[in-house]
Enzyme design. Sequence first.
Site, PDB file in Angstrom:
ATOM      1  N   SER A 107      43.306  -1.592  74.329  1.00  0.00           N
ATOM      2  CA  SER A 107      43.146  -1.995  75.583  1.00  0.00           C
ATOM      3  C   SER A 107      44.324  -2.712  76.096  1.00  0.00           C
ATOM      4  CB  SER A 107      41.723  -2.934  75.632  1.00  0.00           C
ATOM      5  OG  SER A 107      41.426  -3.257  76.840  1.00  0.00           O
TER       6      SER A 107
ATOM      7  N   ASP B 123      35.784   6.057  78.859  1.00  0.00           N
ATOM      8  CA  ASP B 123      36.253   4.858  78.752  1.00  0.00           C
ATOM      9  C   ASP B 123      35.814   4.041  80.289  1.00  0.00           C
ATOM     10  OD1 ASP B 123      37.601   2.216  78.469  1.00  0.00           O
ATOM     11  OD2 ASP B 123      38.684   3.245  76.993  1.00  0.00           O
TER      12      ASP B 123
ATOM     13  N   HIS C 113      34.560   1.829  75.093  1.00  0.00           N
ATOM     14  CA  HIS C 113      36.036   1.496  75.441  1.00  0.00           C
ATOM     15  C   HIS C 113      36.908   1.587  73.962  1.00  0.00           C
ATOM     16  CE1 HIS C 113      39.295  -0.639  76.935  1.00  0.00           C
ATOM     17  NE2 HIS C 113      39.133  -1.836  76.359  1.00  0.00           N
TER      18      HIS C 113
END
Length: 514
Positions: free
Chosen positions: A227, A453, A483
């Site tokens: 991320s 995602d 994610h």
Amino acid sequence: MPNPPRLRAAALTVTALLLSSLMTACGDDSKDEDLTAQKLSWKECPAPSESEGGGNPPSPLPGGTEWQCATLKVPLDWAKPKGETIGIAVIRAKTSGDENKRIGSLVFNFGGPGGSGVATLPAFSKDYEKLRTRYDLVSFDPRGVGRSAGVQCEDDSQLDEYFQEDATPDDTAEQRQLLENTKAFNSACEKNSGGTLPHVRTTDAARDMDLMRHVLGDDKLYYFGISYGTELGGVYAHLFPKRVGRAVFDGVVDPTQNPEQSSLGQAKGFQRALDNFANDCTSKIEPCPIGDTAQDVKDRIAKLLKDLDSDPIPGVFPRQLTQSAATSGIAQALYSKDFWEFLTEGLEQAYEGDGRVLMLLSDSMNGRDENGQYSNLVAANVSINCADDKPRYTTNFVKSKLPQFQAASPLFGDYLAWSLLSCTDWAVAGAANHPDVSAPGAAPILVVGNTGDPATPYEGARKMVDALGKGVGVELTYKGQGHGAYDSKNKCVQGAVNSYLLEGTVPRAGTVCS
């Protein structure tokens, strides 16, 4: 609610398990100290403090290996490397394999910005046991986070009020209230952490990470970023291209976007994830309890949110489930397909007037535990984003963009558009419109994109590959949900990542896993 944290922060959904006694005091006068010569003093990891999320000390790993904790000294201001220092909280688990086959330390950043690596690595360590056969597993709290000169803004009771406020104003009075709430939060950050705010940029964290690499004894940085951690990794590669070892970026931030473009991309990504959730619920043999068709599921959610705007329902006593809390709770559940069952349960209960499950999901998004105590996740998230991001948006700008955001996502569009005001009246100027991750000459970086995602949409992986430069980024696609990709347990993804990190085998560019 005055503006929600950037939604990618909620990648960190684990209970914080940080180290309460790691000392990170500002004000250490180290003008004559060579920080590159420091030796880390590894000790047993104690229980986390309130600001770190509470909980118990990390449990031993398989085979009985204990977690070890230390504090790395770094300059508060990298422009003054001989000046005041702060401490960076670091955690490690030593390799389980033959020391002669050890490659080095594999440094993790799990995202946010604002997420504690010291808390998250032990919580997910079983996923990385294969990698521990040749690496020490290492993570840290980036500056501004947890015990690493953690930013403090509002207290617990103020944050409860903050997250009860309306994040999607419908009229001028509500817009004025949103701005007032945002200004109050931002002023509290300046009052309580003003000396730290200019020094929490991603470029600062990248320099910290390079000093960490050196002190850990590695010539190259071996890195696993997830991320926001992909943005941090990209910035590191730009600043230190020749020091990049084997690196993996998973759940990739698009480095070419400004905050407006990023939020619009997230609106599309979360809408895509909601569509997938609704289709999944209604495509099974057993009846979907929250709608007859995928469109019916989404229509009922939209009606719930509209009703909550004027008529909240009981949540976690004594708080009410508001429209804003429900929206953030739904978003939180879309981060992982494993959470879809909780979203279904929460919606079922909410339709019956019980908002507890959706509120618990919202609390997870915001770093609140069951005792009403908040970690500094939100404070750090806002502080790092506002230090990084140059644009400062106005109410009129957001109003002009609302149609575009609503078209991207009827459910999340307003929520993400109004979140652009979070840096209004911030005490520190932002650094740039978007990060620079160009890294000519760096070693290959494996860039893993997930087609489903919500928080870092799939398209960002290709943008990261292009921005890193020719011969650096190697794209791998996972056709999945949630994610990130590695933690999906997909054997193809994990096999490719493990082969690269453990053996140096770079997968063929364009490899697809499903």
